[in-house]
Each structure stands twice: as C-alpha cells, then as structure tokens.
Design a protein around this motif. Structure first.
Motif, PDB file in Angstrom:
ATOM      1  N   LYS A   7     -26.888 -28.052 -25.147  1.00  0.00           N
ATOM      2  CA  LYS A   7     -27.390 -29.321 -26.183  1.00  0.00           C
ATOM      3  C   LYS A   7     -25.967 -30.288 -26.332  1.00  0.00           C
ATOM      4  O   LYS A   7     -26.342 -31.407 -25.632  1.00  0.00           O
ATOM      5  CB  LYS A   7     -27.241 -28.655 -27.638  1.00  0.00           C
ATOM      6  CG  LYS A   7     -28.319 -27.579 -27.688  1.00  0.00           C
ATOM      7  CD  LYS A   7     -29.572 -27.970 -28.514  1.00  0.00           C
ATOM      8  CE  LYS A   7     -30.872 -27.423 -28.390  1.00  0.00           C
ATOM      9  NZ  LYS A   7     -30.994 -26.174 -29.365  1.00  0.00           N
ATOM     10  N   ARG A   8     -24.789 -29.972 -26.945  1.00  0.00           N
ATOM     11  CA  ARG A   8     -23.757 -31.055 -27.249  1.00  0.00           C
ATOM     12  C   ARG A   8     -22.792 -31.041 -26.184  1.00  0.00           C
ATOM     13  O   ARG A   8     -22.368 -29.977 -26.091  1.00  0.00           O
ATOM     14  CB  ARG A   8     -23.365 -31.165 -28.789  1.00  0.00           C
ATOM     15  CG  ARG A   8     -24.525 -30.993 -29.500  1.00  0.00           C
ATOM     16  CD  ARG A   8     -23.873 -31.167 -30.976  1.00  0.00           C
ATOM     17  NE  ARG A   8     -24.884 -30.902 -32.064  1.00  0.00           N
ATOM     18  CZ  ARG A   8     -24.474 -31.265 -33.231  1.00  0.00           C
ATOM     19  NH1 ARG A   8     -23.384 -31.807 -33.676  1.00  0.00           N
ATOM     20  NH2 ARG A   8     -25.631 -31.032 -34.234  1.00  0.00           N
ATOM     21  N   ARG A   9     -22.201 -32.307 -25.828  1.00  0.00           N
ATOM     22  CA  ARG A   9     -21.172 -32.348 -24.667  1.00  0.00           C
ATOM     23  C   ARG A   9     -19.889 -33.009 -25.571  1.00  0.00           C
ATOM     24  O   ARG A   9     -20.262 -33.983 -26.086  1.00  0.00           O
ATOM     25  CB  ARG A   9     -21.348 -32.976 -23.655  1.00  0.00           C
ATOM     26  CG  ARG A   9     -22.647 -32.582 -22.900  1.00  0.00           C
ATOM     27  CD  ARG A   9     -22.954 -33.328 -21.538  1.00  0.00           C
ATOM     28  NE  ARG A   9     -22.060 -32.856 -20.580  1.00  0.00           N
ATOM     29  CZ  ARG A   9     -22.283 -31.718 -19.846  1.00  0.00           C
ATOM     30  NH1 ARG A   9     -23.405 -31.332 -19.847  1.00  0.00           N
ATOM     31  NH2 ARG A   9     -21.420 -31.491 -18.909  1.00  0.00           N
ATOM     32  N   THR A  10     -18.828 -32.311 -25.693  1.00  0.00           N
ATOM     33  CA  THR A  10     -17.816 -32.835 -26.299  1.00  0.00           C
ATOM     34  C   THR A  10     -16.378 -32.826 -25.199  1.00  0.00           C
ATOM     35  O   THR A  10     -16.100 -31.828 -25.060  1.00  0.00           O
ATOM     36  CB  THR A  10     -17.326 -31.934 -27.699  1.00  0.00           C
ATOM     37  OG1 THR A  10     -18.670 -31.940 -28.227  1.00  0.00           O
ATOM     38  CG2 THR A  10     -16.249 -32.890 -28.407  1.00  0.00           C
ATOM     39  N   SER A  11     -15.988 -33.999 -25.229  1.00  0.00           N
ATOM     40  CA  SER A  11     -14.545 -34.132 -24.341  1.00  0.00           C
ATOM     41  C   SER A  11     -13.489 -33.819 -25.087  1.00  0.00           C
ATOM     42  O   SER A  11     -13.453 -34.270 -26.124  1.00  0.00           O
ATOM     43  CB  SER A  11     -14.570 -35.323 -23.608  1.00  0.00           C
ATOM     44  OG  SER A  11     -15.510 -35.383 -22.492  1.00  0.00           O
ATOM     45  N   VAL A  12     -12.544 -32.914 -24.752  1.00  0.00           N
ATOM     46  CA  VAL A  12     -11.342 -32.637 -25.382  1.00  0.00           C
ATOM     47  C   VAL A  12     -10.440 -32.600 -24.425  1.00  0.00           C
ATOM     48  O   VAL A  12     -10.367 -32.081 -23.218  1.00  0.00           O
ATOM     49  CB  VAL A  12     -11.382 -31.417 -26.187  1.00  0.00           C
ATOM     50  CG1 VAL A  12     -12.379 -31.430 -27.575  1.00  0.00           C
ATOM     51  CG2 VAL A  12     -11.783 -30.191 -25.334  1.00  0.00           C
ATOM     52  N   THR A  13      -9.030 -32.626 -24.939  1.00  0.00           N
ATOM     53  CA  THR A  13      -7.891 -32.323 -23.987  1.00  0.00           C
ATOM     54  C   THR A  13      -7.028 -31.279 -24.606  1.00  0.00           C
ATOM     55  O   THR A  13      -6.653 -31.373 -25.815  1.00  0.00           O
ATOM     56  CB  THR A  13      -6.959 -33.865 -23.807  1.00  0.00           C
ATOM     57  OG1 THR A  13      -7.672 -34.775 -23.493  1.00  0.00           O
ATOM     58  CG2 THR A  13      -5.931 -33.708 -23.097  1.00  0.00           C
ATOM     59  N   THR A  20     -14.752 -30.512 -20.844  1.00  0.00           N
ATOM     60  CA  THR A  20     -16.022 -30.742 -21.460  1.00  0.00           C
ATOM     61  C   THR A  20     -16.762 -29.608 -22.012  1.00  0.00           C
ATOM     62  O   THR A  20     -16.871 -28.716 -21.333  1.00  0.00           O
ATOM     63  CB  THR A  20     -16.976 -31.620 -20.252  1.00  0.00           C
ATOM     64  OG1 THR A  20     -16.561 -32.695 -19.953  1.00  0.00           O
ATOM     65  CG2 THR A  20     -18.426 -32.035 -21.261  1.00  0.00           C
ATOM     66  N   ILE A  21     -16.806 -29.565 -23.502  1.00  0.00           N
ATOM     67  CA  ILE A  21     -17.237 -28.324 -24.111  1.00  0.00           C
ATOM     68  C   ILE A  21     -18.603 -28.528 -24.295  1.00  0.00           C
ATOM     69  O   ILE A  21     -19.030 -29.346 -24.910  1.00  0.00           O
ATOM     70  CB  ILE A  21     -16.583 -27.898 -25.339  1.00  0.00           C
ATOM     71  CG1 ILE A  21     -15.045 -27.992 -25.033  1.00  0.00           C
ATOM     72  CG2 ILE A  21     -16.921 -26.658 -25.847  1.00  0.00           C
ATOM     73  CD1 ILE A  21     -14.215 -27.009 -24.209  1.00  0.00           C
ATOM     74  N   VAL A  22     -19.499 -27.568 -23.974  1.00  0.00           N
ATOM     75  CA  VAL A  22     -20.822 -27.585 -24.094  1.00  0.00           C
ATOM     76  C   VAL A  22     -21.465 -26.340 -24.854  1.00  0.00           C
ATOM     77  O   VAL A  22     -21.147 -25.428 -24.805  1.00  0.00           O
ATOM     78  CB  VAL A  22     -21.708 -27.630 -22.726  1.00  0.00           C
ATOM     79  CG1 VAL A  22     -23.288 -27.701 -22.997  1.00  0.00           C
ATOM     80  CG2 VAL A  22     -21.107 -28.721 -21.718  1.00  0.00           C
ATOM     81  N   GLY A  23     -22.056 -26.932 -26.016  1.00  0.00           N
ATOM     82  CA  GLY A  23     -22.551 -25.927 -26.970  1.00  0.00           C
ATOM     83  C   GLY A  23     -23.325 -26.432 -28.025  1.00  0.00           C
ATOM     84  O   GLY A  23     -23.759 -27.493 -27.981  1.00  0.00           O
ATOM     85  N   GLN A  24     -23.504 -25.598 -29.217  1.00  0.00           N
ATOM     86  CA  GLN A  24     -24.447 -26.013 -30.279  1.00  0.00           C
ATOM     87  C   GLN A  24     -23.609 -26.417 -31.378  1.00  0.00           C
ATOM     88  O   GLN A  24     -24.060 -27.151 -32.437  1.00  0.00           O
ATOM     89  CB  GLN A  24     -25.169 -24.940 -30.692  1.00  0.00           C
ATOM     90  CG  GLN A  24     -26.312 -24.524 -29.523  1.00  0.00           C
ATOM     91  CD  GLN A  24     -26.858 -23.177 -29.925  1.00  0.00           C
ATOM     92  OE1 GLN A  24     -26.546 -22.119 -30.649  1.00  0.00           O
ATOM     93  NE2 GLN A  24     -28.224 -23.055 -29.601  1.00  0.00           N
ATOM     94  N   GLU A  25     -22.408 -26.239 -31.388  1.00  0.00           N
ATOM     95  CA  GLU A  25     -21.161 -26.399 -32.308  1.00  0.00           C
ATOM     96  C   GLU A  25     -21.105 -28.147 -32.385  1.00  0.00           C
ATOM     97  O   GLU A  25     -21.288 -28.764 -31.443  1.00  0.00           O
ATOM     98  CB  GLU A  25     -19.732 -26.122 -32.095  1.00  0.00           C
ATOM     99  CG  GLU A  25     -19.747 -24.590 -32.380  1.00  0.00           C
ATOM    100  CD  GLU A  25     -20.640 -23.679 -31.420  1.00  0.00           C
ATOM    101  OE1 GLU A  25     -20.793 -24.021 -30.394  1.00  0.00           O
ATOM    102  OE2 GLU A  25     -20.838 -22.578 -31.809  1.00  0.00           O
TER     103      GLU A  25
ATOM    104  N   LEU B  59     -10.733 -21.655 -21.507  1.00  0.00           N
ATOM    105  CA  LEU B  59     -12.016 -21.825 -22.396  1.00  0.00           C
ATOM    106  C   LEU B  59     -12.356 -20.469 -23.174  1.00  0.00           C
ATOM    107  O   LEU B  59     -13.111 -20.798 -24.113  1.00  0.00           O
ATOM    108  CB  LEU B  59     -13.025 -22.058 -21.242  1.00  0.00           C
ATOM    109  CG  LEU B  59     -13.100 -23.538 -20.665  1.00  0.00           C
ATOM    110  CD1 LEU B  59     -13.963 -23.827 -19.559  1.00  0.00           C
ATOM    111  CD2 LEU B  59     -13.574 -24.477 -21.696  1.00  0.00           C
ATOM    112  N   THR B  60     -11.868 -19.560 -22.570  1.00  0.00           N
ATOM    113  CA  THR B  60     -12.007 -17.957 -23.423  1.00  0.00           C
ATOM    114  C   THR B  60     -11.108 -18.403 -24.752  1.00  0.00           C
ATOM    115  O   THR B  60     -11.771 -17.817 -25.559  1.00  0.00           O
ATOM    116  CB  THR B  60     -11.303 -17.104 -22.587  1.00  0.00           C
ATOM    117  OG1 THR B  60     -11.959 -17.034 -21.321  1.00  0.00           O
ATOM    118  CG2 THR B  60     -11.443 -15.679 -23.356  1.00  0.00           C
ATOM    119  N   ALA B  61      -9.824 -18.894 -24.724  1.00  0.00           N
ATOM    120  CA  ALA B  61      -9.387 -19.257 -25.942  1.00  0.00           C
ATOM    121  C   ALA B  61     -10.132 -19.947 -26.788  1.00  0.00           C
ATOM    122  O   ALA B  61     -10.160 -19.914 -28.019  1.00  0.00           O
ATOM    123  CB  ALA B  61      -7.859 -19.846 -25.684  1.00  0.00           C
ATOM    124  N   VAL B  62     -10.589 -21.110 -26.379  1.00  0.00           N
ATOM    125  CA  VAL B  62     -11.738 -22.018 -27.072  1.00  0.00           C
ATOM    126  C   VAL B  62     -12.551 -21.256 -27.763  1.00  0.00           C
ATOM    127  O   VAL B  62     -13.203 -21.603 -28.881  1.00  0.00           O
ATOM    128  CB  VAL B  62     -12.173 -23.142 -26.216  1.00  0.00           C
ATOM    129  CG1 VAL B  62     -13.249 -24.057 -26.742  1.00  0.00           C
ATOM    130  CG2 VAL B  62     -11.167 -23.993 -25.712  1.00  0.00           C
TER     131      VAL B  62
END
Lengths: 82, 82
Positions: A7-13, A20-25, B59-62
């Motif tokens: 679903k959603r893609r969020t870029s974080v550092t 790029t974190i992908v998930g429903q959050e 990503l596991t920590a995330v």
C-alpha cells in the motif's frame, strides 16, 4: 512493514541511510518509528563507539524489542490483576 | 540493555551471530527478546532475499518499533477512553 510493493510507501532516513518503508501504517507513524530507531542507534553508538553498524542495528532491535516485551508483560499483568 | 559492563550478562545468538547482552533484565527476558529479533530478521529476509544484513537489522528494528509504538498508542487510547 516490509520493503515490498504494497500500500503506502514512506521514505525515511535512519542512521544516515535512506529506506523506503512499505506497509499499511500511515506515514506519520512510520516517521515516528524511524525517529525512534535512529535515536536508539545513536544512543547505543555513543555508549559503544566500537560497535560496527551491523551489530549496532541488531542491538538496537534488541533494545526496542525489550521495551516492547516489557510493555506487553505489564499490560498482561494489568489485565490479570482486574 | 547495552553491550557494557553492568549487572547481568546473557549470551544469545541472533541471526547466527553471538552477542553478550548486559543489563538489568533477567536472562529469560533477554532470551525471549533475542528470539523475537532473530525470528523477525528471518521473516524479513525470506520476504526480501536481497536485503543485506545491515539493512535487514535496521528494518527489523523498524518492524519491532512499529509494534511497540502501536501498542503504546492503543494503551493510551484505552486509558483516554476510561
């Protein structure tokens, strides 16, 4: 949350590296989580300057996992106490 | 929990690597946390075979951080609802 097409893609550092974190959050929650991980990694690094980044990340996961299981446990105790 | 000289020392293996976890938590809790991190790393790796071990650990920590913040949030909502 995974690194996949969902679903959603969020870029974080985190710790200087982009993910790029992908998930429903929602992105707000993802950013909060990324900040938590980044902060914990920096705290741990300042206390253990010789840790390599791989061990640092694993120990950060352990650290957060400890907070998580402790909270789960206290929630359970609270419920059992009702 | 840190990799330092403090109270209790517990040896755990996470993703094939040995760690000595030092902190105030009891060894049983430390082992549970290590199992959680190890399991999450393997789950994530099976879904993302090309992730290097450093990113995998971050990503596991995330992932665990997301579970933690979600639980914190639902606890807060439960309290606010009282």
């Amino acid at each position: 949350m995974e690194e996949e097409h969902e679903k959603r893609r969020t870029s974080v550092t985190i710790y200087g590296q982009q993910y790029t974190i992908v998930g429903q959050e929602n992105p707000e929650q993802v950013k909060k989580v990324a900040e938590l991980v980044d902060r914990k990694m920096r705290e741990l690094k300042s206390k253990n300057p010789y840790l390599d980044s791989n061990k640092l990340a694993v120990l950060t996961a352990v650290n957060i996992g400890n907070d998580y299981l402790s909270l789960l446990k206290s929630d359970k105790e609270e419920k059992d106490g009702d």
